[in-house]
Design a protein around this motif. Structure first.
Motif, PDB file in Angstrom:
ATOM      1  N   PHE A 225      79.551 -97.379  48.416  1.00  0.00           N
ATOM      2  CA  PHE A 225      78.568 -96.737  49.300  1.00  0.00           C
ATOM      3  C   PHE A 225      78.207 -95.335  48.809  1.00  0.00           C
ATOM      4  CE2 PHE A 225      80.011 -99.425  53.158  1.00  0.00           C
ATOM      5  CZ  PHE A 225      79.078-100.399  52.844  1.00  0.00           C
ATOM      6  N   GLY A 226      79.182 -94.643  48.230  1.00  0.00           N
ATOM      7  CA  GLY A 226      78.929 -93.290  47.740  1.00  0.00           C
ATOM      8  C   GLY A 226      78.398 -93.239  46.316  1.00  0.00           C
ATOM      9  N   ALA A 227      78.106 -94.406  45.756  1.00  0.00           N
ATOM     10  CA  ALA A 227      77.653 -94.458  44.364  1.00  0.00           C
ATOM     11  C   ALA A 227      76.229 -94.980  44.258  1.00  0.00           C
ATOM     12  CB  ALA A 227      78.601 -95.335  43.546  1.00  0.00           C
ATOM     13  N   ALA A 245      67.113 -84.514  32.962  1.00  0.00           N
ATOM     14  CA  ALA A 245      67.176 -84.817  34.396  1.00  0.00           C
ATOM     15  C   ALA A 245      68.584 -85.212  34.815  1.00  0.00           C
ATOM     16  CB  ALA A 245      66.185 -85.939  34.736  1.00  0.00           C
ATOM     17  N   VAL A 246      69.235 -86.026  33.992  1.00  0.00           N
ATOM     18  CA  VAL A 246      70.604 -86.444  34.299  1.00  0.00           C
ATOM     19  C   VAL A 246      71.552 -85.247  34.218  1.00  0.00           C
ATOM     20  CG1 VAL A 246      72.551 -87.817  33.438  1.00  0.00           C
ATOM     21  CG2 VAL A 246      70.274 -88.847  33.632  1.00  0.00           C
ATOM     22  N   LEU A 250      73.898 -83.906  37.277  1.00  0.00           N
ATOM     23  CA  LEU A 250      75.353 -83.785  37.193  1.00  0.00           C
ATOM     24  C   LEU A 250      75.809 -82.348  37.424  1.00  0.00           C
ATOM     25  CD1 LEU A 250      76.032 -86.072  34.080  1.00  0.00           C
ATOM     26  CD2 LEU A 250      76.396 -86.642  36.495  1.00  0.00           C
ATOM     27  N   SER A 251      75.027 -81.385  36.941  1.00  0.00           N
ATOM     28  CA  SER A 251      75.379 -79.975  37.112  1.00  0.00           C
ATOM     29  C   SER A 251      75.363 -79.555  38.575  1.00  0.00           C
ATOM     30  CB  SER A 251      74.417 -79.089  36.317  1.00  0.00           C
ATOM     31  OG  SER A 251      74.545 -79.338  34.929  1.00  0.00           O
ATOM     32  N   SER A 252      74.580 -80.265  39.392  1.00  0.00           N
ATOM     33  CA  SER A 252      74.516 -79.950  40.827  1.00  0.00           C
ATOM     34  C   SER A 252      75.667 -80.576  41.605  1.00  0.00           C
ATOM     35  CB  SER A 252      73.184 -80.419  41.409  1.00  0.00           C
ATOM     36  OG  SER A 252      73.104 -81.838  41.417  1.00  0.00           O
ATOM     37  N   GLY A 253      76.587 -81.238  40.892  1.00  0.00           N
ATOM     38  CA  GLY A 253      77.747 -81.817  41.547  1.00  0.00           C
ATOM     39  C   GLY A 253      77.561 -83.243  42.017  1.00  0.00           C
ATOM     40  N   LYS A 254      76.443 -83.863  41.630  1.00  0.00           N
ATOM     41  CA  LYS A 254      76.175 -85.243  42.046  1.00  0.00           C
ATOM     42  C   LYS A 254      76.511 -86.194  40.915  1.00  0.00           C
ATOM     43  CE  LYS A 254      72.336 -83.660  44.939  1.00  0.00           C
ATOM     44  NZ  LYS A 254      70.865 -83.736  45.178  1.00  0.00           N
ATOM     45  N   GLN A 255      76.634 -87.478  41.256  1.00  0.00           N
ATOM     46  CA  GLN A 255      76.879 -88.482  40.238  1.00  0.00           C
ATOM     47  C   GLN A 255      75.717 -89.462  40.190  1.00  0.00           C
ATOM     48  OE1 GLN A 255      80.491 -90.556  41.188  1.00  0.00           O
ATOM     49  NE2 GLN A 255      79.659 -91.552  43.000  1.00  0.00           N
ATOM     50  N   VAL A 256      75.466 -89.998  39.007  1.00  0.00           N
ATOM     51  CA  VAL A 256      74.417 -90.999  38.831  1.00  0.00           C
ATOM     52  C   VAL A 256      74.999 -92.349  39.225  1.00  0.00           C
ATOM     53  CG1 VAL A 256      72.844 -92.116  37.205  1.00  0.00           C
ATOM     54  CG2 VAL A 256      73.395 -89.683  36.952  1.00  0.00           C
ATOM     55  N   GLN A 294      80.402 -90.870  34.527  1.00  0.00           N
ATOM     56  CA  GLN A 294      79.775 -89.551  34.613  1.00  0.00           C
ATOM     57  C   GLN A 294      80.153 -88.685  33.417  1.00  0.00           C
ATOM     58  OE1 GLN A 294      77.566 -89.659  37.141  1.00  0.00           O
ATOM     59  NE2 GLN A 294      78.566 -91.635  37.552  1.00  0.00           N
ATOM     60  N   SER A 295      81.374 -88.843  32.936  1.00  0.00           N
ATOM     61  CA  SER A 295      81.810 -88.075  31.766  1.00  0.00           C
ATOM     62  C   SER A 295      80.990 -88.453  30.535  1.00  0.00           C
ATOM     63  CB  SER A 295      83.302 -88.316  31.499  1.00  0.00           C
ATOM     64  OG  SER A 295      84.083 -87.814  32.563  1.00  0.00           O
ATOM     65  N   LEU A 296      80.724 -89.738  30.381  1.00  0.00           N
ATOM     66  CA  LEU A 296      79.899 -90.162  29.248  1.00  0.00           C
ATOM     67  C   LEU A 296      78.477 -89.624  29.385  1.00  0.00           C
ATOM     68  CD1 LEU A 296      79.339 -91.822  26.702  1.00  0.00           C
ATOM     69  CD2 LEU A 296      78.831 -93.768  28.180  1.00  0.00           C
TER      70      LEU A 296
END
Length: 361
Positions: A225-227, A245-246, A250-256, A294-296
């Motif tokens: 649900f959180g993804a 954009a990605v 990610l810098s804003s603390g969100k995940q794709v 997210q690390s990749l």
């Protein structure tokens, strides 16, 4: 002057690039409209680039983003056709013009393979396949659009399914039609079931396999649900613009995340050591998988892109070390994670990716 492209007035069709002019010829009435628009003094038409011109002329004349090539029984966006490059587009034009010599037929097969163009026979083939699986009349397939059919072709040709047991594929299809609410979800759930059944130590009876899949779905689905949050962009960005954009996202603390819950469900069973974990163990597995993805995405940038046949969707590939991922740009500009896992073995090479931007003639 009544027509301009990128701020430059267009006085004759020859003012367009050879590639743009040839792609426009695939739009029924496109060249005729262009001649009329250049002569008109009542209305002015300004296009930021040739791809926008092609897309808007096709949509304006026919109310659809897809141009029909009746001889080749092919539907494709003129923007996609432009991305083929001049040489391959000329091959397409000769074939659509009725030239049927053996050399051209060979060239056409190469063009369609390299650019992943599907004709009518290929897009309708999954219907018979679904019939063999006993699910062709399921309500989920009652109103399929172009992208739904493309997804079913991809599913039908999935090497993992081809290597599997036909009886288990039939079981998987029965499970998938019960769970899915769209054809795309059907593809996800079928792949999910097939991946579970292929695991070492998987149940040997259909009843136990179905129970295993139901339990795994109930455990894992809420964990995604959180993804589901994803960045969104305008237009059709280059790989570099997608990377930016990605990176900002990610810098804003969100995940794709994924475009739908079932997509994440299939990916984690295919690409992790899920063995029926529940509770905190399942949550840790999902969290670790998403964190690795997210690390990749943070470490690598997309370097290849393949435009969809619809001219709106686009697939971007990125890799680092032994890991690889695919990002999908949807028709409404959402960038989602379509796949993440270890690099595929080199034994079965994939068709080369076409450049996103049309080649200069």
């Amino acid at each position: 002057m009544s027509v301009s492209v990128a701020g430059r007035p267009v006085q004759q069709p020859g003012s367009l690039s050879d590639l743009g002019r040839l792609a426009l010829a695939f739009v029924d009435g496109g060249l005729e409209w262009f001649a009329w628009a250049m002569a008109s003094t009542a209305v002015r038409y300004d296009f930021p680039d040739e791809t926008t011109l092609l897309a808007q002329v096709q949509l304006g004349l026919h109310g659809s983003p897809l141009a029909l090539l009746p001889v080749l029984t092919l539907l494709a966006s003129p923007v996609k056709l432009m991305s083929l490059g001049l040489a391959d587009l000329r091959v397409l034009a000769k074939a659509e013009g009725g030239d049927d010599n053996a050399l051209l037929a060979t060239q056409m097969r190469r063009v369609c393979t390299e650019h992943q163009l599907l004709n009518q026979a290929e897009l309708t083939a999954p219907q018979a396949w679904l019939g063999k699986l006993g699910v062709a009349s399921a309500p989920v397939f009652q109103a399929m659009d172009f992208l739904d059919r493309v997804a079913l072709v991809r599913l039908m040709n999935d090497p993992l399914l081809a290597a599997g047991d036909n009886a288990i594929t039939t079981e998987a299809a029965a499970f998938a039609v019960q769970q899915a609410r769209t054809p795309l979800e059907f593809a996800d759930y079928l792949g999910f079931y097939q991946a579970l059944a292929a695991q070492p130590g998987a149940p040997q009876s259909p009843e136990l396999r179905a129970t295993q899949a139901e339990d795994a779905k109930n455990t894992l689905l809420p964990l995604f649900f959180g993804a589901l949050d994803c960045p969104q962009v305008n237009g059709l960005p280059s790989p570099a613009e997608v990377g930016q954009a990605v990176g900002a996202w990610l810098s804003s603390g969100k995940q794709v995340g994924f475009s739908r819950l079932s997509e994440g469900l299939m990916q984690i069973v295919r690409h992790t050591r899920f063995q029926g974990q529940t509770g905190d163990a399942a949550r840790r597995l999902v969290d670790a998988y998403l964190a690795s993805a997210q690390s990749l995405l943070a470490a690598a940038r997309p370097h290849q892109a393949r435009m969809g046949q619809d001219g709106h969707t686009c697939l971007y590939r990125l890799a680092s070390g032994e890991q690889q991922a695919e990002l999908l740009l949807s028709g409404n500009g959402v960038i989602s994670l379509r796949e993440f896992g270890l690099r595929s073995p080199p034994a079965a090479p994939r068709p080369p990716l076409a450049p996103l931007e049309p080649e200069n003639p």
